[in-house]
Design an enzyme around this catalytic site. Structure first.
Site, mmCIF file in Angstrom:
data_model
loop_
_atom_site.group_PDB
_atom_site.id
_atom_site.type_symbol
_atom_site.label_atom_id
_atom_site.label_comp_id
_atom_site.label_asym_id
_atom_site.label_seq_id
_atom_site.Cartn_x
_atom_site.Cartn_y
_atom_site.Cartn_z
ATOM 1 C CG ASP A 254 -2.054 -0.858 1.161
ATOM 2 O OD1 ASP A 254 -2.380 -1.232 0.035
ATOM 3 O OD2 ASP A 254 -2.666 -1.160 2.201
ATOM 4 C CE LYS A 276 -6.615 7.884 -2.069
ATOM 5 N NZ LYS A 276 -6.857 9.010 -1.170
ATOM 6 C CG MET A 389 -8.134 7.168 7.323
ATOM 7 S SD MET A 389 -9.126 5.812 6.664
ATOM 8 C CE MET A 389 -9.486 4.872 8.116
#
Ligand SMILES: C[S@@+](CC[C@H](N)C(=O)[O-])C[C@H]1O[C@@H](n2cnc3c(N)ncnc32)[C@H](O)[C@@H]1O
Length: 480
Positions: A254, A276, A389
């Protein structure tokens, strides 16, 4: 990396050593251990080199150094006690493209000679590039003590079995597993203990039979290890995680996994980024499907995630997909951002006076912008709440806590890039934090900690770029 580490085969190759004293003799000893064809240039030889000449181990040119002496040489070493001569040798060698070492002068040297630990055919070399010779010596001592005395015998013994193992186990992953088991098991221990190699070799047959039947049953089926890589500092990886990483054929990682952690994987392992990219991310279904596909191809897959895979890491969903396909898996826990960031920020998450409970909450809102949490419970005193987050939702989180009865002076902190050399910590209260965070320009990844324990940061903080380990410094920033 200032130097490129290589091992050079010098057997029978011409090497020039300039200098006839003790320092030159030490270099000649090493060169002879590598079976180099050594010529020494010096008007006179000291006793050690004279003895080597007498025994026919070296050739001698009894002259001052002349550039022609370099003709046809592979390497040159300048080891006289006259700087000008050494510099002259270096200059001449360089202009002929011959690699040169000048003893104790790295500026003039094209190559340097490391400290070595010799368990031939296993060789370990250590250097600090001349920056820290004492540290290098320490490391060498440690390696000497750590590496079994008969390691070379073990390497030779396994070398003698390679052809046989290759013939019996035709599948490359099966062979690798055989060797891993071999080196961790009783046969290798017997060789290291000095047992008769012929006796040990007889037991190899039964190990091969066992391996054949074990791998026949599961040919084509790999396995997946879900590994928590911790919050950033590679020093926080567990030993188990390191082992899995080094055994994996493929590593899926990741965005929050640092390059230094990835570097610990086997060099030939395939690395697949599934984080991402420019605002898009591989969908979870894609990742699940890829894990299943790779395992069904017989690969050993390491699924590496930031922090801990079971804490806001969607690890459970990946295991469900594997379980549905009957694929073997294991889970290696990691240090989650909450414990890592809190530790490196000097914020104890619980405290007898300030916090009797601890809650991890995701600050990631659903599509309708609504966070599904019990705000009334989170607003109560005597607890610590960690929001993952939570940076984007910081205004909402603060507004909700205040609206549900939390006092404006309740302490809180945000930790950005926790555990990395670039870590920043901003503290304040529910009233001031939003402004402080904006003023500092904090970015992702950041962790919000709410509770009176965050006041302890001022007195208990200890970590800074100076306190960072070399590993942490090397890890640099986590990409946002
Ligand atoms: C998708 S969650 C993954 C959490 C991870 N599984 C764990 O156990 O730490 C990502 C969030 O974790 C937090 N985080 C992860 N690493 C961090 C770090 N080094 N410093 C600050 N926050 C971090 C941030 O809140 C980030 O938005």
């Amino acid at each position: 990396m200032e130097y490129f580490p290589i091992f050079l085969r010098l057997a029978g190759e011409p090497v020039l050593v300039v200098g006839g004293g003790e320092v030159a003799a030490r270099k000649v000893d090493l060169l002879l251990r590598a079976s180099a064809d050594v010529t020494v240039v010096a008007p006179e030889l000291g006793p050690r080199l004279a003895a080597l000449l007498q025994s026919g181990a070296i050739a001698h040119v009894a002259q001052e150094f002349q550039p022609e002496h370099l003709n046809g040489m592979r390497l040159a070493i300048a080891a006289t006690d006259r700087n000008a001569v050494n510099a002259w040798v270096a200059h001449q060698a360089e202009s002929r493209g011959i690699n040169v070492n000048v003893v104790d002068d790295r500026e003039l040297s094209r190559f340097i000679m490391p400290a070595i630990i010799d368990r031939s055919p296993i060789l370990a070399a250590v250097t600090s590039g001349g920056d820290a010779p004492v540290l290098t010596r320490r490391l060498r001592e440690k390696l000497e003590a750590f590496l079994p005395h008969r390691l070379g015998d073990l390497a030779k013994f396994s070398g003698s079995l390679r052809a046989l193992v290759k013939k019996r186990l035709t599948d490359a992953p099966a062979r690798r597993r055989f060797w891993e088991k071999f080196f961790d098991g009783p046969l290798a221990a017997d060789v290291l203990a000095g047992r008769d190699p012929a006796t040990v070799a007889r037991s190899v047959e039964s190990a091969l039979v066992q391996a054949e039947s074990a791998f026949a049953g599961q040919s084509g089926v790999g396995e997946v290890a879900l590994v928590g890589a911790g919050p950033g500092d590679p020093g926080l990886l567990t030993l188990r995680a390191l082992r899995v990483l080094q055994n994996a054929d493929v590593v899926l990682y990741d965005r929050l996994v640092s390059n230094d952690v990835l570097d610990l994987a086997r060099r030939d392992a395939e690395r697949i980024y599934v984080g991402k990219v420019a605002g898009t991310s591989s969908s979870q279904a894609d990742i699940n499907a890829l894990l299943v596909k790779l395992a069904l191809e017989g690969k050993r897959v390491c699924r590496l995630k930031g922090g801990d895979s079971f804490i806001f890491g969607r690890g459970g969903e990946e295991l469900e997909a594997l379980a549905q396909h009957g694929i073997r898996y294991e889970v290696v826990p990691g240090i989650t951002a909450a414990t890592g960031c809190a530790a490196y920020a000097g914020i104890p998450l619980t405290h007898r006076e300030h916090a009797q409970s601890l809650t991890f909450v995701t600050g990631h809102a659903k599509d309708d912008g609504d966070m599904q949490v019990d705000w009334e419970a989170l607003a109560r005193p005597n607890q610590t709440i960690v929001f993952y987050m939570g940076l984007k939702s910081l205004p909402t989180i603060i507004a909700q806590l205040l609206a549900h009865g939390a006092p404006g002076q309740r302490a809180a902190a945000v930790v950005e890039q926790g555990t990395c050399a670039t870590q920043r910590v901003v503290t304040g209260t529910l009233t001031t934090l939003e402004h402080e965070v904006a003023a500092a320009g904090l970015d992702s990844p950041s962790l919000l900690i709410v509770g009176e324990v965050t006041r302890l940061h001022e007195t208990l903080k200890w970590f800074s770029a100076e306190a960072a380990t070399d590993e942490t410094l090397a890890a640099g920033r986590l990409s946002a």
